[in-house]
Design a protein around this motif. Sequence first.
Motif, PDB file in Angstrom:
ATOM      1  N   ALA A   1       3.074   6.890   1.749  1.00  0.00           N
ATOM      2  CA  ALA A   1       2.003   6.308   2.556  1.00  0.00           C
ATOM      3  C   ALA A   1       0.664   6.966   2.246  1.00  0.00           C
ATOM      4  O   ALA A   1      -0.372   6.294   2.231  1.00  0.00           O
ATOM      5  CB  ALA A   1       2.330   6.461   4.037  1.00  0.00           C
ATOM      6  N   ARG A   2       0.677   8.283   1.980  1.00  0.00           N
ATOM      7  CA  ARG A   2      -0.570   8.987   1.689  1.00  0.00           C
ATOM      8  C   ARG A   2      -1.235   8.455   0.428  1.00  0.00           C
ATOM      9  O   ARG A   2      -2.453   8.441   0.322  1.00  0.00           O
ATOM     10  CB  ARG A   2      -0.274  10.499   1.552  1.00  0.00           C
TER      11      ARG A   2
ATOM     12  N   LEU B   1      -3.181  20.190  10.946  1.00  0.00           N
ATOM     13  CA  LEU B   1      -3.762  19.571  12.141  1.00  0.00           C
ATOM     14  C   LEU B   1      -3.072  18.249  12.467  1.00  0.00           C
ATOM     15  O   LEU B   1      -2.891  17.916  13.646  1.00  0.00           O
ATOM     16  CB  LEU B   1      -5.265  19.355  11.923  1.00  0.00           C
ATOM     17  N   ALA B   2      -2.673  17.502  11.421  1.00  0.00           N
ATOM     18  CA  ALA B   2      -1.975  16.234  11.658  1.00  0.00           C
ATOM     19  C   ALA B   2      -0.628  16.461  12.329  1.00  0.00           C
ATOM     20  O   ALA B   2      -0.243  15.720  13.236  1.00  0.00           O
ATOM     21  CB  ALA B   2      -1.796  15.495  10.333  1.00  0.00           C
TER      22      ALA B   2
ATOM     23  N   THR C   1      -2.039  10.790  10.603  1.00  0.00           N
ATOM     24  CA  THR C   1      -2.291  10.481   9.191  1.00  0.00           C
ATOM     25  C   THR C   1      -3.765  10.227   8.933  1.00  0.00           C
ATOM     26  O   THR C   1      -4.292  10.567   7.879  1.00  0.00           O
ATOM     27  CB  THR C   1      -1.461   9.260   8.753  1.00  0.00           C
ATOM     28  N   PHE C   2      -4.442   9.631   9.911  1.00  0.00           N
ATOM     29  CA  PHE C   2      -5.891   9.440   9.804  1.00  0.00           C
ATOM     30  C   PHE C   2      -6.597  10.784   9.616  1.00  0.00           C
ATOM     31  O   PHE C   2      -7.466  10.938   8.756  1.00  0.00           O
ATOM     32  CB  PHE C   2      -6.409   8.742  11.057  1.00  0.00           C
TER      33      PHE C   2
ATOM     34  N   GLY D   1      -2.765   4.508   9.077  1.00  0.00           N
ATOM     35  CA  GLY D   1      -3.627   5.666   9.263  1.00  0.00           C
ATOM     36  C   GLY D   1      -4.256   6.112   7.963  1.00  0.00           C
ATOM     37  O   GLY D   1      -5.437   6.474   7.914  1.00  0.00           O
ATOM     38  N   ALA D   2      -3.484   6.082   6.870  1.00  0.00           N
ATOM     39  CA  ALA D   2      -4.005   6.469   5.557  1.00  0.00           C
ATOM     40  C   ALA D   2      -5.068   5.480   5.088  1.00  0.00           C
ATOM     41  O   ALA D   2      -6.091   5.863   4.508  1.00  0.00           O
ATOM     42  CB  ALA D   2      -2.863   6.527   4.541  1.00  0.00           C
ATOM     43  N   PHE D   3      -4.842   4.194   5.345  1.00  0.00           N
ATOM     44  CA  PHE D   3      -5.787   3.151   4.936  1.00  0.00           C
ATOM     45  C   PHE D   3      -7.127   3.341   5.652  1.00  0.00           C
ATOM     46  O   PHE D   3      -8.191   3.364   5.028  1.00  0.00           O
ATOM     47  CB  PHE D   3      -5.197   1.773   5.264  1.00  0.00           C
TER      48      PHE D   3
END
Length: 262
Positions: free
Chosen positions: A187-188, A67-68, A30-31, A81-83
């Motif tokens: 979450a995104r 890629l994620a 997610t990052f 990960g989004a944060f």
Amino acid sequence: MDFETIRKLKERCTLRSDIIKEFLAEFLGTFVLILFGCGSVAQTVLSRETQGEKLTIHFGFTLGVMLAVYMAGGVSAQFLGAFLGSGAVFCLYYDAFTDFSGGNLTVTGDNATAGIFASYPRENLSLFNGFIDQVIGAGALVLCILAIVDKRNIGAPRGMEPLVIGLSIMAIAVSMSLNCGYPINPARDLGPRLFTAMAGWGKEVFSAGGGWWWVPVVGPMVGGVVGAVIYYLMIELHHPEPEKNFEDDSSMKDKYEMNAIN
């Protein structure tokens, strides 16, 4: 360092808990998604579209998703990960943020930058219409993913699933992004929104758009369920049962006679 020392060091560092393994994988995936996706938005907005346009944003998120998925491999810690992905984008373009808005981090107006990280509705979009938008978008995504990974359907070639899922995101982006973009993932959207609230944009990130913030959180969850149910009822439920290799009586008799002879 000899081989045995390396082996012992690896054993000590290897995680035993499946939950923590999944956390790290989903966190990193997610990052990467947010880094490439929101990074493409930041480059486009902060350069005033001299180094990007809407299509490059679509490519940024499409490649970010692909890629994620390759990185995480389907294993969940998306929120964190989004944060942190949002934080990385902010640090990367910190000077550009300052130059773009004169140091003022605004949510609405000509120099608004909060939309780089989270979704906001276009003018005059009702919450109900926005909610339906997110239900349809997320439902379409889940439908596509289920078809892609369904091995009893045509499916996608092994190892190509992330690419085809990324292309599904592109299809949604170019056909359903007018109203509010295409967050289609709680979450995104929520993780980056909380980041902007803490990083200087303030509480307006939750009140803007008539309290829009809950729509890209609840809508995709409803849409995901709807998409899964539709796929099950209209496709998966009707797959033919796999053929069972029942042996006829003669073959069973032959085997019995051979065993008796031996």
